[in-house]
Enzyme design. Sequence first.
Site, PDB file in Angstrom:
ATOM      1  N   HIS A 210      31.744  42.402  40.821  1.00 50.78           N
ATOM      2  CA  HIS A 210      31.765  42.173  39.377  1.00 50.78           C
ATOM      3  C   HIS A 210      30.311  42.206  38.920  1.00 50.78           C
ATOM      4  O   HIS A 210      29.426  41.766  39.657  1.00 50.78           O
ATOM      5  CB  HIS A 210      32.296  40.789  39.020  1.00 50.78           C
ATOM      6  CG  HIS A 210      33.679  40.492  39.487  1.00 50.78           C
ATOM      7  ND1 HIS A 210      33.953  39.982  40.723  1.00 50.78           N
ATOM      8  CD2 HIS A 210      34.874  40.619  38.860  1.00 50.78           C
ATOM      9  CE1 HIS A 210      35.259  39.798  40.847  1.00 50.78           C
ATOM     10  NE2 HIS A 210      35.845  40.178  39.740  1.00 50.78           N
TER      11      HIS A 210
ATOM     12  N   LYS B  25      48.536  40.785  37.320  1.00 51.09           N
ATOM     13  CA  LYS B  25      48.800  39.497  37.981  1.00 51.09           C
ATOM     14  C   LYS B  25      49.681  38.699  37.026  1.00 51.09           C
ATOM     15  O   LYS B  25      49.431  38.703  35.817  1.00 51.09           O
ATOM     16  CB  LYS B  25      47.468  38.774  38.237  1.00 51.09           C
ATOM     17  CG  LYS B  25      47.589  37.518  39.083  1.00 51.09           C
ATOM     18  CD  LYS B  25      46.210  36.908  39.372  1.00 51.09           C
ATOM     19  CE  LYS B  25      46.321  35.744  40.328  1.00 51.09           C
ATOM     20  NZ  LYS B  25      45.007  35.097  40.571  1.00 51.09           N
TER      21      LYS B  25
ATOM     22  N   GLU C 153      47.858  44.490  43.885  1.00 57.08           N
ATOM     23  CA  GLU C 153      47.419  43.502  44.884  1.00 57.08           C
ATOM     24  C   GLU C 153      48.635  42.808  45.492  1.00 57.08           C
ATOM     25  O   GLU C 153      49.516  42.336  44.772  1.00 57.08           O
ATOM     26  CB  GLU C 153      46.494  42.463  44.239  1.00 57.08           C
ATOM     27  CG  GLU C 153      46.138  41.338  45.215  1.00 57.08           C
ATOM     28  CD  GLU C 153      45.028  40.420  44.725  1.00 57.08           C
ATOM     29  OE1 GLU C 153      44.024  40.946  44.195  1.00 57.08           O
ATOM     30  OE2 GLU C 153      45.172  39.201  44.875  1.00 57.08           O
TER      31      GLU C 153
ATOM     32  N   HIS D 251      49.585  39.350  44.129  1.00 55.71           N
ATOM     33  CA  HIS D 251      50.027  39.294  42.741  1.00 55.71           C
ATOM     34  C   HIS D 251      51.492  39.671  42.599  1.00 55.71           C
ATOM     35  O   HIS D 251      52.219  39.050  41.815  1.00 55.71           O
ATOM     36  CB  HIS D 251      49.145  40.190  41.874  1.00 55.71           C
ATOM     37  CG  HIS D 251      47.707  39.775  41.862  1.00 55.71           C
ATOM     38  ND1 HIS D 251      46.746  40.448  41.160  1.00 55.71           N
ATOM     39  CD2 HIS D 251      47.062  38.741  42.467  1.00 55.71           C
ATOM     40  CE1 HIS D 251      45.567  39.855  41.337  1.00 55.71           C
ATOM     41  NE2 HIS D 251      45.751  38.813  42.136  1.00 55.71           N
TER      42      HIS D 251
ATOM     43  N   ASP E 275      45.297  34.191  48.379  1.00 54.95           N
ATOM     44  CA  ASP E 275      44.247  35.115  48.852  1.00 54.95           C
ATOM     45  C   ASP E 275      44.029  35.039  50.365  1.00 54.95           C
ATOM     46  O   ASP E 275      42.888  34.981  50.837  1.00 54.95           O
ATOM     47  CB  ASP E 275      42.909  34.835  48.145  1.00 54.95           C
ATOM     48  CG  ASP E 275      42.856  35.434  46.746  1.00 54.95           C
ATOM     49  OD1 ASP E 275      43.584  36.415  46.498  1.00 54.95           O
ATOM     50  OD2 ASP E 275      42.086  34.927  45.917  1.00 54.95           O
TER      51      ASP E 275
ATOM     52  N   ASP F  77      40.857  41.925  49.088  1.00 55.43           N
ATOM     53  CA  ASP F  77      40.546  40.947  48.049  1.00 55.43           C
ATOM     54  C   ASP F  77      41.125  39.613  48.495  1.00 55.43           C
ATOM     55  O   ASP F  77      42.203  39.209  48.067  1.00 55.43           O
ATOM     56  CB  ASP F  77      41.123  41.390  46.701  1.00 55.43           C
ATOM     57  CG  ASP F  77      40.638  40.490  45.575  1.00 55.43           C
ATOM     58  OD1 ASP F  77      39.743  39.664  45.828  1.00 55.43           O
ATOM     59  OD2 ASP F  77      41.162  40.613  44.453  1.00 55.43           O
TER      60      ASP F  77
HETATM   61  C1  GCO Z   1      42.209  37.376  41.376  1.00 56.76           C
HETATM   62  C2  GCO Z   1      41.972  38.863  41.303  1.00 56.76           C
HETATM   63  C3  GCO Z   1      40.522  39.238  41.311  1.00 56.76           C
HETATM   64  C4  GCO Z   1      40.294  40.688  40.922  1.00 56.76           C
HETATM   65  C5  GCO Z   1      38.830  40.951  40.744  1.00 56.76           C
HETATM   66  C6  GCO Z   1      38.499  42.402  40.604  1.00 56.76           C
HETATM   67  O1  GCO Z   1      43.347  37.003  41.676  1.00 56.76           O
HETATM   68  O2  GCO Z   1      41.294  36.603  41.125  1.00 56.76           O
HETATM   69  O3  GCO Z   1      42.652  39.464  42.357  1.00 56.76           O
HETATM   70  O4  GCO Z   1      40.000  38.968  42.584  1.00 56.76           O
HETATM   71  O5  GCO Z   1      40.810  41.546  41.878  1.00 56.76           O
HETATM   72  O6  GCO Z   1      38.408  40.278  39.602  1.00 56.76           O
HETATM   73  O7  GCO Z   1      38.889  42.860  39.396  1.00 56.76           O
HETATM   74 MN    MN Z   2      42.453  41.436  43.103  1.00 55.83          MN
HETATM   75 MN    MN Z   3      44.113  38.114  43.309  1.00 56.35          MN
END
Ligand code: GCO
Ligand code: MN
Ligand code: MN
Length: 386
Positions: free
Chosen positions: A53, A182, A216, A219, A256, A286
Amino acid sequence: MYEPKPEHKFTFGLWTVGSVGRDPFGEPVRQPLSPVELVHLLAEVGAYGVNFHDNDLVPIDATPAERDRIVAEFKKALAETGLVVPMATTNLFSDPVFKDGAFTSNDPRVRAYALQKTMRAIDLGVELGARVYVFWGGREGVETDAAKDPVEAIKRTREAMNFLCEYVLDQGYDLKFALEAKPNEPRGDIYNATTGHMLAFIETLDHPEMVGVNPEVAHEHMAGLNFLHAVAQAWEAGKLFHIDLNDQAFGRYDQDLRFGSHNIKSAFFLVKFLEDVGYEGSRHFDAHAYRTEDYEGVKDFARGCMRTYLILKEKAEQWNADPEIQALLAEINADDGSTDAFKGAYSAEKAAALKAASFDRVALGRRGLAYERLDQLTMEILLGVR
Ligand code: GCO
Ligand code: MN
Ligand code: MN
């Protein structure tokens, strides 16, 4: 065996291995490492690339001179290690200014600031070589629908994406956008909650060809969905521009977890899919190390993500080459040719012939499909006894 190589395209965000283990109930458990230190850590474990980021690299309040110094140091670390930056993104969620969203904020000044911040972050990402730009709208949602009109939120998001596509074209950047859905966390509800929502939304943009998705694992699992199916739909639509790999127990908070550490069977079918179709993008992890870990544990975590991916890749090859599995698949997909006359595009003749045809419905319904055997063989490959 299972050594990560550049051709595997394993990448990590600065925020993943850089996570200091803060959570809503507890303070950081690890000392922060600088972006340069994190690049060296990723090189040590064998990663191919690093994503960030804007504010993972350059603090939100840095002066232009500070920005230039930080970027120069970071470039030096990349050159020393050979790591690349395939993807970049904007932090539109941490600062209090974004507490009610960025592109969907009710305050037009916040929406304008979000666009400005994103344009600057795009410039930074492109300067470091990024070809994919991710949008994760973590704050683009509500706790109460009294606060925001959901139709207005969709329109504001569209206006922002159209503006930014034009910006990229105007600069002559070679950059694609990948939208990451998400369902919730940090907002009570986040707009465009799943990859499916994003795919429908993309078709309403002025430049849909520039925009794909970044699904993801966690998500889709948080939404109770089958991740592979989301990925397959994106792939089939030509929209799988990036992927965020991690793991997540169904029904839990956003965990995560290390890739493949929880739902090994769905991780297997995911890896098999990506390898079988020849997905060529980054395999971006991620995820975070457990809060119990020091930086040795963080390296264990990062190595574990890549190693599990490669083990599952090998299992997928084994599955594809297994004679018993292949024989079962041939049986499952057998075609006796009796419906050839009805296949393909519609014609009035085909429709008439099909309406007149007779089927042994009872016999078709009685046929056993051997999926139990097929799944058990799959499990035995995964359990390492086959
Ligand atoms: C989360 C998201 C983030 C994004 C990241 C890239 O659940 O916090 O997955 O990790 O992937 O901001 O855009
Ligand atoms: Mn992510
Ligand atoms: Mn995430």
